[in-house]
Design an enzyme around this catalytic site. Structure first.
Site, PDB file in Angstrom:
ATOM      1  N   ASP A   1     -20.767  12.994 -14.647  1.00  0.00           N
ATOM      2  CA  ASP A   1     -22.402  12.615 -14.543  1.00  0.00           C
ATOM      3  C   ASP A   1     -22.577  11.650 -13.313  1.00  0.00           C
ATOM      4  O   ASP A   1     -23.600  11.307 -12.922  1.00  0.00           O
ATOM      5  CB  ASP A   1     -22.845  11.714 -15.657  1.00  0.00           C
ATOM      6  CG  ASP A   1     -22.085  10.195 -16.034  1.00  0.00           C
ATOM      7  OD1 ASP A   1     -21.216  10.156 -15.402  1.00  0.00           O
ATOM      8  OD2 ASP A   1     -22.801   9.891 -16.969  1.00  0.00           O
TER       9      ASP A   1
ATOM     10  N   CYS B   1       0.951  -1.156  -0.094  1.00  0.00           N
ATOM     11  CA  CYS B   1      -0.049  -0.212  -0.099  1.00  0.00           C
ATOM     12  C   CYS B   1       0.908   1.240   0.138  1.00  0.00           C
ATOM     13  O   CYS B   1       0.683   2.370  -0.649  1.00  0.00           O
ATOM     14  CB  CYS B   1      -0.876   0.119   1.340  1.00  0.00           C
ATOM     15  SG  CYS B   1      -2.123  -1.406   1.208  1.00  0.00           S
TER      16      CYS B   1
HETATM   17  C1  BEZ Z   1       0.550  -4.604   1.718  1.00  0.00           C
HETATM   18  O1  BEZ Z   1       0.075  -3.435   1.466  1.00  0.00           O
HETATM   19  O2  BEZ Z   1       1.771  -5.052   1.683  1.00  0.00           O
HETATM   20  C2  BEZ Z   1      -0.470  -5.677   2.065  1.00  0.00           C
HETATM   21  C3  BEZ Z   1      -1.534  -5.554   2.846  1.00  0.00           C
HETATM   22  C4  BEZ Z   1      -2.601  -6.625   3.281  1.00  0.00           C
HETATM   23  C5  BEZ Z   1      -2.251  -7.758   2.617  1.00  0.00           C
HETATM   24  C6  BEZ Z   1      -0.976  -8.077   2.006  1.00  0.00           C
HETATM   25  C7  BEZ Z   1      -0.152  -7.186   1.635  1.00  0.00           C
END
Ligand code: BEZ
Length: 221
Positions: A138, A46
């Site tokens: 929209d 992430c």
């Molecule tokens: C990550 O962002 O590294 C991750 C988050 C949840 C599960 C697996 C990877």
């Protein structure tokens, strides 16, 4: 994607974010929008994704697309995590150029069908998958992509798709495999040759095929 189909009006949800409480439709205004979800704050994949999204935020702005992320943690966590993200980009003095929605009670994740049943936190609760929703001016859903938590997204591909969505919203064309801005596009099958000739002053070229059917029609938009 249970509950939300292409062409549906995107829910006008209310949520807390790193820039305060928002009503989603007001947040979008008359712009295109992209909402992308993350399984959790302070997680490795992430962090690389948010950092990439921050690096290419000018590209979204250029296309008139308002960005907003979502993760199932609090605003305070999001603010702290944002600092890590910008430091990862070696840009610690700049703030994250888009807000993050706090969905700590998973209400929105449930409403939008974003939970990944295969990925759970230490308490056994499901995490959000990596969803991408592109919303048109929209307020209708134009695209949804769903990746599992274990696979990071490709923001170049998302920008490429937005180029296609914006072009095909204006012109009766479709974009072929791996298409990029500036390349030839296909005339959509529902247009007759006469209609295509009238609509595309740059001309239409048709590729000969063994079937004899004249469906591979290209034009320069
Ligand atoms: C990550 O962002 O590294 C991750 C988050 C949840 C599960 C697996 C990877």
């Amino acid at each position: 994607m249970p509950g939300l189909l292409l062409g549906d009006e995107f829910p006008n949800f209310e949520a807390d974010t790193t820039v305060g409480r928002i009503h989603f439709h007001d947040f979008l205004g008359s712009s295109w929008g992209i909402l992308f979800s993350h399984p959790r704050d302070f997680t490795p994949v992430c962090t690389t994704e948010l950092a990439c999204a921050a690096r290419v935020s000018d590209q979204f702005k250029k296309r008139g697309v308002k960005m907003i992320a979502l993760s199932i943690d609090s605003v305070e966590d999001h603010r702290n995590w944002s600092k890590d993200v910008m430091a990862f980009n070696s840009d610690a003095d700049t703030s994250l150029p888009f807000p993050i929605i706090a969905d700590h009670n998973r209400e929105l994740s449930v409403q939008l069908g974003m939970l990944d049943p295969d990925e759970r936190d230490k308490d056994g609760l499901p995490l959000t998958a990596r969803c991408v929703f592109v919303i048109g001016p929209d307020k209708k859903l134009k695209l949804s992509i769903l990746y599992p938590a274990t696979t990071g997204r490709n923001f170049d591909e998302i920008l490429r798709v937005i180029d296609s969505l914006q072009l095909t919203a204006q012109k009766k064309v479709a974009t072929p495999v791996d298409w990029k801005v500036g390349e030839k596009v296909m005339v959509i099958p529902s247009l007759s040759d006469a209609e295509a000739a009238a609509l595309f002053p740059n001309g239409v070229t048709t590729k000969e095929l063994p079937s004899g059917k004249k469906y591979l029609r290209y034009t320069q938009p």
